[in-house]
Write a protein that holds these residues in place. Structure first.
Motif, short mmCIF file in Angstrom:
data_model
loop_
_atom_site.label_atom_id
_atom_site.label_comp_id
_atom_site.label_asym_id
_atom_site.label_seq_id
_atom_site.Cartn_x
_atom_site.Cartn_y
_atom_site.Cartn_z
N ALA A 85 6.36 45.49 37.11
CA ALA A 85 7.05 44.18 37.73
C ALA A 85 6.36 43.11 35.61
O ALA A 85 7.21 41.96 35.93
CB ALA A 85 6.39 43.39 38.31
N GLY A 86 5.28 43.37 35.59
CA GLY A 86 4.79 42.55 34.42
C GLY A 86 5.63 41.98 33.60
O GLY A 86 5.35 41.18 33.00
N GLN A 87 6.48 43.65 33.07
CA GLN A 87 7.05 43.21 31.78
C GLN A 87 8.23 42.99 32.17
O GLN A 87 9.27 41.88 31.17
CB GLN A 87 7.24 44.23 30.99
CG GLN A 87 6.24 45.42 30.64
CD GLN A 87 5.31 44.77 29.66
OE1 GLN A 87 6.24 44.55 28.82
NE2 GLN A 87 3.98 44.37 29.44
N SER A 88 8.87 43.33 33.04
CA SER A 88 10.43 42.84 33.71
C SER A 88 9.78 40.79 34.09
O SER A 88 10.87 40.29 33.82
CB SER A 88 10.78 43.06 34.64
OG SER A 88 10.84 44.66 34.62
N LEU A 89 8.93 40.49 34.70
CA LEU A 89 9.23 39.05 35.05
C LEU A 89 8.18 37.81 33.91
O LEU A 89 8.35 36.85 34.09
CB LEU A 89 7.99 39.43 36.14
CG LEU A 89 8.79 39.75 37.72
CD1 LEU A 89 8.37 39.45 38.95
CD2 LEU A 89 10.06 39.07 37.81
N GLY A 90 7.06 39.09 33.30
CA GLY A 90 7.01 38.62 32.38
C GLY A 90 5.45 37.54 32.08
O GLY A 90 4.98 36.29 32.21
N TRP A 91 5.08 37.96 34.04
CA TRP A 91 3.41 37.36 33.80
C TRP A 91 2.73 38.68 33.90
O TRP A 91 2.49 39.65 33.61
CB TRP A 91 3.63 37.73 35.70
CG TRP A 91 4.51 37.22 36.57
CD1 TRP A 91 5.90 36.00 35.48
CD2 TRP A 91 4.90 36.62 37.82
NE1 TRP A 91 6.22 35.17 36.52
CE2 TRP A 91 5.76 35.85 38.20
CE3 TRP A 91 4.52 37.47 38.54
CZ2 TRP A 91 6.72 35.25 39.57
CZ3 TRP A 91 4.36 36.84 40.39
CH2 TRP A 91 5.90 35.74 40.49
N TRP A 92 1.82 37.78 32.48
CA TRP A 92 0.66 38.47 32.33
C TRP A 92 -0.63 39.02 33.20
O TRP A 92 -1.13 40.17 32.85
CB TRP A 92 -0.23 37.83 31.05
CG TRP A 92 -0.30 36.34 31.32
CD1 TRP A 92 -0.09 35.34 31.38
CD2 TRP A 92 -1.64 36.84 31.67
NE1 TRP A 92 -1.26 34.40 32.18
CE2 TRP A 92 -2.06 35.28 31.42
CE3 TRP A 92 -2.89 37.79 31.83
CZ2 TRP A 92 -3.33 34.95 32.13
CZ3 TRP A 92 -4.25 36.93 31.60
CH2 TRP A 92 -4.74 35.60 31.98
N GLU A 93 -0.31 38.89 33.81
CA GLU A 93 -1.52 38.82 35.23
C GLU A 93 -1.20 39.93 35.68
O GLU A 93 -1.98 40.97 36.16
CB GLU A 93 -1.67 37.64 36.59
CG GLU A 93 -1.93 36.23 35.74
CD GLU A 93 -0.71 35.40 35.88
OE1 GLU A 93 0.25 36.47 34.97
OE2 GLU A 93 -0.53 34.52 35.32
N LEU A 94 0.51 40.24 35.71
CA LEU A 94 0.33 41.67 36.13
C LEU A 94 0.09 42.85 35.75
O LEU A 94 -0.55 44.23 35.77
CB LEU A 94 1.98 41.85 37.57
CG LEU A 94 1.97 40.65 37.79
CD1 LEU A 94 3.58 41.12 38.46
CD2 LEU A 94 1.29 40.88 38.82
N THR A 95 -0.06 42.58 34.51
CA THR A 95 0.62 43.87 32.94
C THR A 95 -1.46 44.08 32.89
O THR A 95 -1.41 45.26 32.71
CB THR A 95 0.87 43.41 32.24
OG1 THR A 95 2.07 42.28 31.78
CG2 THR A 95 0.63 43.82 31.00
N VAL A 96 -1.86 43.17 32.91
CA VAL A 96 -3.52 43.34 32.75
C VAL A 96 -4.36 43.81 33.90
O VAL A 96 -4.56 44.37 33.97
CB VAL A 96 -3.87 41.48 33.02
CG1 VAL A 96 -5.80 41.68 33.06
CG2 VAL A 96 -3.91 40.63 31.41
#
Length: 420
Positions: free
Chosen positions: A58-69
């Motif tokens: 989800a973080g990579q697809s949506l560009g939300w770095w919070e989810l990636t972290v």
């Protein structure tokens, strides 16, 4: 040409079979590896692994770095917890029960010894000791080479049973409980929790103690109790011809004997749930049967014990009590006290004393029917248990003595009334 074709076909079949066996072996090896891998992952860890993958995508697809972290943090925590599984757990485990046979209410004391016989230290771990449906957990500190740790434990016993103690499991896991590696050591030990019994003086209906047995009313051509003389009939054994009487009467006379009954003590314990009001009655019945059997064994009598559909081993007191420890209610279709009496009569026709033990749900008519089915010539006693504060009593049903006891301690007094 045909021979060469057949040979080629057979070789091809052999290669196919060989590849099949190799593939099956490989699949089994992969299955074992996957089983070990998946076996260390707890359900909570699977949830976190799924959450990590979902958050990363989800973080990579949506560009939300919070989810990636968040996914990276959870993944790092999982990897750190995995490190706790590293290390040896090769303990030399010894499980020692001081007594493998106790009576209901006693405590079984044992010791669990873990030794590090290797050349490297073993990191702290947990040891799980299954005891029946429960388990005990012990924390073991770091053990250096040659060091050992001993854990003492006590097992309370509140009811009759055969309790399986072990096998010991050594558990290595992380503080968060995400991963767990279990190694089983040692073999389980059976703990026999015997029923309560009562000791009493005198013979438990064991009045048949003479070496030659007690003469019965049945006549026999060969025994030790002489009855009378009669004329010879075809088929009689010539060894029993009485020559003096033959010479005096002018007819061949042979000896006739009475059959003798040995001291054969039979206990019929009903295990039908329909014969008992509750579990307390059944436990009291088991204790009564155990007390009578032990008394008969001490009197050197031959003891046979029957329950619905089977016989219990009763060659020795220990063997008898071990069998009673694991005794449970029989299936409903096995019948009650009447069917049990029929089984005793069919298999133990030469019994000298038969004791039937049952609960208060058996009425007088069923008890009369059961007693009438027992072997002819045997002395019959029925014991009805009623642990509701009932005073001991004695009555007659047909040719049988029937006693009612409300507690195990009342059994000696009730038996004295029967033998009086």
């Amino acid at each position: 040409m045909a021979t060469e074709a057949l040979g080629s076909q057979a070789a091809a079949q052999d290669r196919t079979a060989g590849f099949g066996r190799l593939a099956l072996t490989a699949l089994r090896a992969v299955g074992r590896v996957l089983g070990r891998v998946f076996g260390v992952v707890r359900p909570v860890a699977w949830v976190l692994i799924a959450a990590t993958i979902t958050l990363w995508i989800a973080g990579q697809s949506l560009g939300w770095w919070e989810l990636t972290v968040t996914a990276v943090v959870i993944g790092a925590a999982l990897l750190l917890c995995l490190l706790f599984l590293i290390g040896r757990t090769a303990y030399d485990v010894s499980l020692d029960l001081n007594r493998t046979r106790v009576v209901v209410g006693e405590r079984a004391v044992g010791a669990l010894t873990l030794s590090n016989t290797g050349t490297r230290a073993i990191l702290p771990s947990r040891v799980v000791l299954p005891v029946g449906n429960g388990r005990g957990v012990f924390d073991v500190h770091r053990l250096s080479p040659g060091e050992q740790a001993e854990e003492l434990f006590a097992i309370p016993t509140s009811r009759r049973a055969v309790v399986k103690v072990g096998p010991v499991s050594v558990v290595r896991g992380d503080p968060l409980g995400l991963f767990e590696r279990v190694h089983r050591r040692d073999e389980p030990v059976d703990l026999f929790v015997h029923p309560r019994t009562v000791l009493f003086d005198g013979q438990s209906l064991g009045f048949l103690r003479d070496l030659e047995g007690l003469p019965a009313t049945d006549l026999s051509p060969d025994d030790v109790s002489f009855h009378a003389l009669r004329e010879y009939q075809a088929g009689d054994d010539l060894r029993h011809v009485h020559w003096k009487s033959t010479a005096r009467t002018g007819h061949i006379m042979v000896r006739q004997y009475e059959e003798t009954r040995r001291s054969h003590f039979v206990i019929g314990l009903s295990t039908s749930p329909a014969d008992y009001r509750d579990d307390d009655e059944f436990e009291l019945a088991v204790s009564v049967a155990g007390s009578l059997g032990l008394r008969a064994l001490r009197d050197s009598q031959r003891v046979e014990v029957r329950v619905q559909e089977r016989a219990l081993p009763a060659a020795t007191g220990k063997q008898f009590l071990d069998a009673l420890s694991g005794l449970e209610h029989s299936r409903a279709r096995a019948g009650g006290i009447v069917e049990l009496a029929g089984s005793v009569a069919a298999s133990l026709a030469l019994a000298s004393v038969v004791v039937l033990v049952c609960g208060t749900k058996v009425d007088a008519n069923d008890l009369r029917t059961a007693c009438s089915r027992l072997p002819f010539g045997a002395r019959v006693l029925a014991v009805v248990v009623s642990p509701a504060g009932t005073a001991p009593s004695l009555r007659r049903i047909g040719d049988a003595d029937v006693i009612t006891v409300g507690a195990l301690e009342q059994l000696p007094l009730a038996l004295r009334k029967v033998l009086a």
